[in-house]
Design an enzyme around this catalytic site. Structure first.
Site, PDB file in Angstrom:
ATOM      1  N   ASP A 132     -34.915 -17.314 -12.410  1.00 28.56           N
ATOM      2  CA  ASP A 132     -35.818 -16.936 -11.075  1.00 28.56           C
ATOM      3  C   ASP A 132     -37.073 -17.195 -11.497  1.00 28.56           C
ATOM      4  O   ASP A 132     -37.336 -18.045 -12.458  1.00 28.56           O
ATOM      5  CB  ASP A 132     -35.517 -15.620 -10.698  1.00 28.56           C
ATOM      6  CG  ASP A 132     -35.475 -15.594  -8.963  1.00 28.56           C
ATOM      7  OD1 ASP A 132     -36.728 -15.533  -8.640  1.00 28.56           O
ATOM      8  OD2 ASP A 132     -34.533 -15.199  -8.406  1.00 28.56           O
ATOM      9  N   SER A 192     -30.926 -13.957  -1.424  1.00 24.32           N
ATOM     10  CA  SER A 192     -31.673 -13.655  -2.662  1.00 24.32           C
ATOM     11  C   SER A 192     -31.346 -12.450  -3.256  1.00 24.32           C
ATOM     12  O   SER A 192     -30.973 -11.677  -4.155  1.00 24.32           O
ATOM     13  CB  SER A 192     -32.938 -13.989  -2.757  1.00 24.32           C
ATOM     14  OG  SER A 192     -33.209 -15.414  -3.121  1.00 24.32           O
ATOM     15  N   HIS A 247     -40.820 -12.956  -6.552  1.00 20.10           N
ATOM     16  CA  HIS A 247     -39.501 -13.137  -6.198  1.00 20.10           C
ATOM     17  C   HIS A 247     -38.516 -12.670  -7.502  1.00 20.10           C
ATOM     18  O   HIS A 247     -37.549 -11.730  -7.125  1.00 20.10           O
ATOM     19  CB  HIS A 247     -39.076 -14.343  -5.756  1.00 20.10           C
ATOM     20  CG  HIS A 247     -37.815 -14.669  -5.304  1.00 20.10           C
ATOM     21  ND1 HIS A 247     -36.551 -15.105  -5.948  1.00 20.10           N
ATOM     22  CD2 HIS A 247     -37.221 -14.437  -3.885  1.00 20.10           C
ATOM     23  CE1 HIS A 247     -35.361 -15.254  -5.055  1.00 20.10           C
ATOM     24  NE2 HIS A 247     -35.807 -14.854  -3.965  1.00 20.10           N
TER      25      HIS A 247
END
Length: 524
Positions: free
Chosen positions: A153, A348, A195
């Site tokens: 990620d 996600s 994120h």
């Protein structure tokens, strides 16, 4: 293991298998191979019969074409061309490389995106862990830091006070940065690059530490930074991070990213991870459509859809036949790069919920990645959605930890029977012109899954093809399923196969000769 009486050899002479995958158009800017935005990048897959893939590719380059990096595990090489090169130059490059004997494919080094949707109004506290019944699991175990979840990620803020105790200390700086090609995956811009930290916290923020939120379980987090602060990453960087995480021994690999189409490079990366024991969990995508994004759509990946707090399918969540599990994904509260917490939504967010539950199950039971995948599905809870929306159901941590694997006492979400049968055969191929076709008669009337595995010689490049539901051998150009890596280790997994006819499997030599073993395992 059963004998090979269920496998029947068919007389079959394959084509030379010299054809390659058609090239798709290149992206308009370089996705991250290290040469800036003045280059357009392609990935060249080279057969394992060449022990120096980068050197081999360089022999076929001209002018300003530049081989920038290689993944020796996947035998792939990234090649950059000038951004302003005319279309004929790109066509000449593709034709030249695709005609080289040892080149298996040429494809764009496309960008993938973090799978996060626009945020709805945040909840005052967490709900995701309660929705998947994590407290029931915590009565048995908070998890085990010997279980590793690789988060491919953006970089993770590994000194966050609710994450620092659960980072994997076996690697310096708890991971690797594949965007900047260095050993420190810390986010480059904390205000933009949140994120990965959010995803890591959902799976494994520290539990029972009097700090902030709880993750699903106390697994260790390994950070593979493959997405930039802008939220995107190249196919080659993500594939490099996946193979690296597998090599580090990650039990689970979380891919909260997607948006690209099918590529051989990414397919080979997730195949490598699965073959080396990792459970690869991937986000279905946030387009709100009946088509699951890659890499989640690969059979090697466990595809996850997202639920709203009321356990309806989130409006943004993709769905389709590849979905295997659903999990809460809307307004999920987790760790943030300001050392605090925030809520965002997306597939996600649903994906690390499943990864975290997988980590809890591994803290309680010794399972292979295939057994873990089946166990999570067998203990899932039916929330009243279609199979295309929820797969086997909403993942359930309490059931996954308190239900003995294979006992059949799960939450009723579905996952097939408990029986399996395996058949194996050994044979050989003489060279690139040679192929063997085998037919397999199903033992079960409605099998839940069949796995076809090829173990071939290390100094050759054999490929595997399969057909179901049609009484014909596949060919290298006409098949239902294919595993086409740059070596001779191939696996095809087919969920709910059509058992109305025999399964047909083709073992084909792309290059080289030698002995191979073909194993077919059927699950009730």
């Amino acid at each position: 293991m059963a004998d090979n009486t269920n496998l029947t050899r068919r007389s079959f002479l394959g084509a030379t298998a010299a054809s390659t995958v058609a090239m798709v158009g290149a992206a308009s800017a370089a996705p991250g191979g290290g040469n800036g935005t003045d280059r357009r990048e392609y990935i060249v897959g080279v057969s394992a019969t060449e022990d120096d893939p980068k050197g081999y590719v360089k022999q076929h380059l001209k002018g300003n074409e530049d081989a920038t990096k290689a993944n020796d595990t996947l035998n792939s090489v990234v090649v950059g061309l000038p951004e302003n090169a005319a279309d004929p130059a790109h066509e000449n490059f593709r034709d030249r490389l695709e005609s080289a004997d040892a080149v298996k494919y040429v494809e764009e080094n496309a960008e993938l995106q973090a799978q996060v949707a626009p945020n709805d109004p945040r909840y005052d506290d967490q709900y995701a862990d309660q929705q998947v019944n994590a407290p029931d699991a915590w009565d048995v175990t908070f998890g085990d830091t010997s279980v590793t979840i690789g988060v491919v990620d953006q970089g993770i803020k590994y000194d966050h006070p609710d994450l620092d105790g659960n980072m994997d200390g076996s690697v310096s700086n708890y991971g690797r940065d594949f965007v900047d090609n260095d050993s420190d995956p810390y986010p480059d811009a904390l205000s933009d690059e949140y994120h990965g930290t959010h995803v890591g916290g959902i799976a494994a923020a520290e539990i029972d530490n009097s700090e902030g939120v709880t993750g699903i379980g106390n697994s260790s987090v390994l950070s593979g930074r493959a997405l930039s602060e802008g939220g995107s990453g190249s196919t080659s960087d993500i594939a490099d991070a996946v193979t690296w995480a597998a090599d580090q021994g990650a039990d689970v690999i979380n891919l909260s990213l997607g948006g690209g189409g099918y590529t051989d490079t990414m397919k080979n990366a997730v195949s490598y991870a699965a073959d080396n024991g990792s459970l690869v969990v991937a986000a279905a995508g946030n387009d709100g459509q009946g088509s699951v994004s890659y890499p989640a759509a690969y059979s090697e990946c466990l595809a996850v859809s997202a639920l709203d707090p009321d356990e309806t399918l989130a409006s943004y969540s993709n769905y389709g036949s590849e979905i295997e599990l659903a999990a809460p994904g809307t307004n999920v509260l987790s760790t943030w790069t300001d050392d605090g917490y925030d809520s965002i939504s997306g597939t996600s967010m649903a994906t690390p919920v499943v990864a975290g539950v997988a980590g809890l199950a591994l803290a309680q039971y010794d399972l292979t990645n295939a057994e873990l995948r089946d166990h999570l599905k067998a203990t899932a809870v039916d929330v009243g959605l279609s199979a295309d929306q929820q797969g086997s159901g909403r993942v359930d941590a309490g059931n996954a930890v308190t239900t003995e694997p294979g006992s059949g006492d799960g939450g009723g979400g579905g996952g097939g029977g408990d029986g399996s049968t395996s058949t194996t055969v050994t044979d050989s191929l003489s060279g690139y012109w040679d192929s063997n076709c085998w037919s397999y008669g199903f033992e079960y009337s409605s099998p839940s899954k069949v796995v076809v595995e090829l173990d071939g010689p290390s100094d050759a490049d054999f490929d595997l093809y399969a057909n179901t539901g049609v009484d014909a051998c596949p060919t290298t150009s006409d098949y239902d399923y294919r595993s086409w890596t740059t070596d001779s280790q191939e696996t095809i997994t087919i969920d709910s196969p059509d058992a109305s006819t025999d399964l047909h499997a083709l073992v084909d030599s792309y290059s080289g000769s030698g002995e191979y073993t073909l194993t077919i395992t059927e699950y009730e």
